[in-house]
Scaffold this motif. Structure first.
Motif, PDB file in Angstrom:
ATOM      1  N   THR A 271      43.387  31.670  45.896  1.00 51.03           N
ATOM      2  CA  THR A 271      43.775  33.030  45.480  1.00 51.03           C
ATOM      3  C   THR A 271      43.728  34.005  46.646  1.00 51.03           C
ATOM      4  O   THR A 271      43.784  35.211  46.465  1.00 51.03           O
ATOM      5  CB  THR A 271      42.841  33.536  44.361  1.00 51.03           C
ATOM      6  N   GLN A 272      43.623  33.457  47.875  1.00 55.17           N
ATOM      7  CA  GLN A 272      43.443  34.317  49.036  1.00 55.17           C
ATOM      8  C   GLN A 272      44.681  35.146  49.350  1.00 55.17           C
ATOM      9  O   GLN A 272      44.586  36.204  49.984  1.00 55.17           O
ATOM     10  CB  GLN A 272      43.052  33.470  50.255  1.00 55.17           C
ATOM     11  N   LYS A 273      45.856  34.678  48.924  1.00 57.98           N
ATOM     12  CA  LYS A 273      47.087  35.371  49.286  1.00 57.98           C
ATOM     13  C   LYS A 273      47.075  36.826  48.808  1.00 57.98           C
ATOM     14  O   LYS A 273      47.419  37.740  49.541  1.00 57.98           O
ATOM     15  CB  LYS A 273      48.293  34.632  48.726  1.00 57.98           C
ATOM     16  N   PHE A 274      46.662  37.035  47.551  1.00 59.36           N
ATOM     17  CA  PHE A 274      46.636  38.397  47.013  1.00 59.36           C
ATOM     18  C   PHE A 274      45.262  38.787  46.468  1.00 59.36           C
ATOM     19  O   PHE A 274      45.062  39.938  46.086  1.00 59.36           O
ATOM     20  CB  PHE A 274      47.685  38.546  45.912  1.00 59.36           C
ATOM     21  N   GLY A 275      44.339  37.838  46.388  1.00 51.53           N
ATOM     22  CA  GLY A 275      42.985  38.161  45.979  1.00 51.53           C
ATOM     23  C   GLY A 275      42.850  38.487  44.498  1.00 51.53           C
ATOM     24  O   GLY A 275      43.622  38.019  43.664  1.00 51.53           O
ATOM     25  N   TYR A 276      41.862  39.296  44.205  1.00 54.98           N
ATOM     26  CA  TYR A 276      41.510  39.656  42.831  1.00 54.98           C
ATOM     27  C   TYR A 276      41.830  41.123  42.595  1.00 54.98           C
ATOM     28  O   TYR A 276      41.471  41.988  43.409  1.00 54.98           O
ATOM     29  CB  TYR A 276      40.022  39.373  42.595  1.00 54.98           C
ATOM     30  N   LYS A 277      42.510  41.402  41.492  1.00 56.77           N
ATOM     31  CA  LYS A 277      42.916  42.765  41.163  1.00 56.77           C
ATOM     32  C   LYS A 277      42.214  43.220  39.879  1.00 56.77           C
ATOM     33  O   LYS A 277      42.133  42.476  38.902  1.00 56.77           O
ATOM     34  CB  LYS A 277      44.438  42.845  40.968  1.00 56.77           C
ATOM     35  N   LYS A 278      41.758  44.468  39.897  1.00 57.92           N
ATOM     36  CA  LYS A 278      41.000  45.013  38.777  1.00 57.92           C
ATOM     37  C   LYS A 278      41.869  45.857  37.855  1.00 57.92           C
ATOM     38  O   LYS A 278      42.970  46.270  38.210  1.00 57.92           O
ATOM     39  CB  LYS A 278      39.842  45.856  39.304  1.00 57.92           C
ATOM     40  N   LEU A 279      41.344  46.108  36.670  1.00 56.35           N
ATOM     41  CA  LEU A 279      41.976  47.043  35.743  1.00 56.35           C
ATOM     42  C   LEU A 279      41.941  48.438  36.359  1.00 56.35           C
ATOM     43  O   LEU A 279      41.043  48.771  37.144  1.00 56.35           O
ATOM     44  CB  LEU A 279      41.230  47.083  34.410  1.00 56.35           C
ATOM     45  N   TYR A 280      42.912  49.266  35.994  1.00 53.28           N
ATOM     46  CA  TYR A 280      42.904  50.663  36.415  1.00 53.28           C
ATOM     47  C   TYR A 280      42.819  51.511  35.151  1.00 53.28           C
ATOM     48  O   TYR A 280      43.782  51.655  34.400  1.00 53.28           O
ATOM     49  CB  TYR A 280      44.169  50.993  37.205  1.00 53.28           C
ATOM     50  N   ILE A 281      41.622  52.048  34.887  1.00 53.16           N
ATOM     51  CA  ILE A 281      41.367  52.822  33.673  1.00 53.16           C
ATOM     52  C   ILE A 281      40.579  54.079  34.048  1.00 53.16           C
ATOM     53  O   ILE A 281      39.577  53.997  34.769  1.00 53.16           O
ATOM     54  CB  ILE A 281      40.592  51.996  32.617  1.00 53.16           C
ATOM     55  N   ASP A 282      41.035  55.216  33.574  1.00 48.04           N
ATOM     56  CA  ASP A 282      40.372  56.501  33.787  1.00 48.04           C
ATOM     57  C   ASP A 282      40.170  56.787  35.275  1.00 48.04           C
ATOM     58  O   ASP A 282      39.127  57.298  35.690  1.00 48.04           O
ATOM     59  CB  ASP A 282      39.028  56.522  33.050  1.00 48.04           C
ATOM     60  N   GLY A 283      41.165  56.422  36.071  1.00 49.02           N
ATOM     61  CA  GLY A 283      41.119  56.722  37.488  1.00 49.02           C
ATOM     62  C   GLY A 283      40.288  55.771  38.321  1.00 49.02           C
ATOM     63  O   GLY A 283      40.146  55.973  39.529  1.00 49.02           O
ATOM     64  N   GLN A 284      39.734  54.725  37.693  1.00 49.92           N
ATOM     65  CA  GLN A 284      38.858  53.804  38.408  1.00 49.92           C
ATOM     66  C   GLN A 284      39.395  52.380  38.338  1.00 49.92           C
ATOM     67  O   GLN A 284      40.026  51.983  37.354  1.00 49.92           O
ATOM     68  CB  GLN A 284      37.442  53.848  37.816  1.00 49.92           C
TER      69      GLN A 284
END
Length: 484
Positions: free
Chosen positions: A3-16
């Motif tokens: 998964t190194q190509k793009f890594g880990y992506k988080k949710l975007y909620i309430d500006g965070q």
């Protein structure tokens, strides 16, 4: 697992940027190689509830800003997206298999929408209503509807985002975006961009997860004022059914089954070029694809010969920036590829002829979802290729003799999104414009743009994406009557 190509992506909620409550992650799989190229936070019911609460607060703030202030933020986002254009395009190539050139369409949709809709909103004029007794003055004013929830298809990850983000933000609505779990990567990257520029909290929220929990939670909530989506008719019907906990505005671009009608007086060169593009661009995974190609019997053989030749010359491949001559990539999933084979087998079993393709091409990764561009001739209304939305690189072709026959075949579908006709007969054009049962009728050419309405009738949708008409989904009207 790489998964190194793009890594880990988080949710975007309430500006965070946050992990999901459960901590679960979804793999993002490259359809060209079968490789896991990223992971994204997998939202659940509690995350959806967080997003709804955040959007409710975000709406209270955003709707009170002036259009000039909203425009300033949208311009800032537009500039930030342009700065990350290469990264976003590369992500789309990896997550759904489109080529690098095609991925620019998605970027263009986002930046155009963020620029065009504030201007369109500025140009909205209050409607003045005459008072026939001369006792009052009357006007109609537009106000933002509230929280909007957008469910998006996987085939144009960021184009679909742009089609919702532009009008919603310009109108003054807050927005929750749920991208498809098949191609969430680039949309999650938009969340990272929003976070980097400190976009106002809660105004835009991005999360992906199972529809049975995430979408159901948001659709049945009384918080959203607007539900908008791009997807299948079946999904649209499910959203409509689940939405009835409260009265919500609905905007839906759903399935298509476009007839592509070529008459004997047509400019055959133009029709052939567009038949290839609208059958195999984006691997045929387009709602306005040429689903049923109807060719007049007098030019049928000539068309078929050249159509097969041009299709055989298309280059397949993994369409990264360094492979600019790649026209067509894989389909999004293995099950979608299997569905293409089923469509071909069904048609051939009912008398149609496989003219080209229909196989897995040699020399490509076995783990990928590769299929040759495919042409099947002699389809009939009894075949799945005629009845179903193909949404893949299989073109079904049939002949017709009369205008009446062409019109009857074209309208013989539950869908009504796009249609195409090629003829120089003005009386025929006038008749088909009147009688074709489709939301879009394109004559002797094809054009799509942010300022042109895009919408269907029948089972193909409610409302419009693009143009000033898209603003209607995010605005409510108030009548103001004042006694003289």
């Amino acid at each position: 697992m790489n998964t190194q190509k793009f890594g880990y992506k988080k949710l975007y909620i309430d500006g965070q940027l946050i992990d999901s409550v459960s901590g679960e992650k979804d793999d993002v799989v490259c359809p060209a190689t079968g490789e896991v190229i990223a992971q994204v936070a997998k939202a659940g019911k509690e995350d959806a509830e967080k997003a709804l609460e955040a959007a409710q607060k975000g709406f209270k703030y955003w709707s009170k800003l002036s259009l000039a202030e909203r425009t300033e933020w949208m311009t800032k986002l537009r500039s930030a997206v342009l700065e990350k254009e290469h990264e976003l395009r590369t992500a789309m190539v990896h997550e759904m298999g489109k080529n690098y050139e095609g991925a620019y369409e998605d970027i263009e949709a986002v930046i155009n929408a963020l620029e065009w809709y504030p201007a369109a909103m500025k140009n909205l004029r209050e409607e003045q209503i005459p008072d026939y007794e001369n006792t009052h003055t009357h006007k109609m004013i537009s106000k933002p509807a509230g929280v909007a929830v957008a469910y998006l298809a996987w085939n144009f990850p960021l184009l679909n985002v742009g089609f919702k983000l532009g009008p919603a933000l310009a109108a003054g609505c807050s927005l929750i975006i749920k991208p498809s779990a098949l191609s969430p990567l680039s949309t999650y990257m938009i969340g990272e961009i929003l976070h980097e520029i400190n976009f106002p909290a809660g105004v835009v929220n991005i999360l992906s997860g199972p529809s049975s929990t995430v979408a159901h939670t948001m659709t049945t909530s009384k918080i959203p004022a607007v539900l908008t989506m791009i997807g299948s008719t079946a999904t649209g019907q499910k959203v409509i059914a689940d939405s009835t906990t409260s009265i919500k505005k609905l905007g839906m671009e759903l399935g298509g089954n476009a007839p592509f009608i070529i008459f004997e007086d047509a400019d055959l060169e133009v029709a052939l070029n567009l038949a290839v593009i609208l059958s195999f661009w984006n691997s045929g995974q387009i709602c306005v694809a040429a689903n049923r190609i109807l060719v007049h019997k007098n030019i049928y053989e000539k068309f078929m010969k050249e159509f097969v030749k041009r299709t055989s010359e298309l280059k397949l491949g993994f369409g990264l920036k360094e492979n600019p001559d790649v026209f067509m990539g894989p389909v999004v999933t293995r099950s979608d590829r299997d569905r293409m084979f089923d469509l071909v087998d069904d048609a051939v079993s009912k008398g149609a002829t496989l003219e080209y393709g229909g196989k897995i091409p040699e020399g490509f990764p076995e783990e990928g979802n590769w299929i040759e561009p495919t042409i099947v001739s002699g389809i009939t209304p009894e075949t799945k290729l005629f009845r179903q939305e193909t949404f893949g690189p299989v073109a079904g072709v049939m002949s017709f003799e009369t205008d009446d026959e062409a019109l009857e075949l074209a309208n013989d579908t539950e869908f009504g999104l796009a249609s195409y006709i090629f003829t120089n007969d003005h009386k025929r054009i006038e008749r088909f414009t009147e009688e074709l049962e489709f939301g879009e009728i394109q004559i002797n050419g094809v054009k799509y743009a942010i300022y042109l309405p895009h919408g269907g009738i029948k089972n193909s949708g409610i409302g419009h994406d693009c143009s000033h008409l898209a603003l209607d989904d995010y605005l409510v009207k108030k009548r103001v009557s004042t006694a003289i």
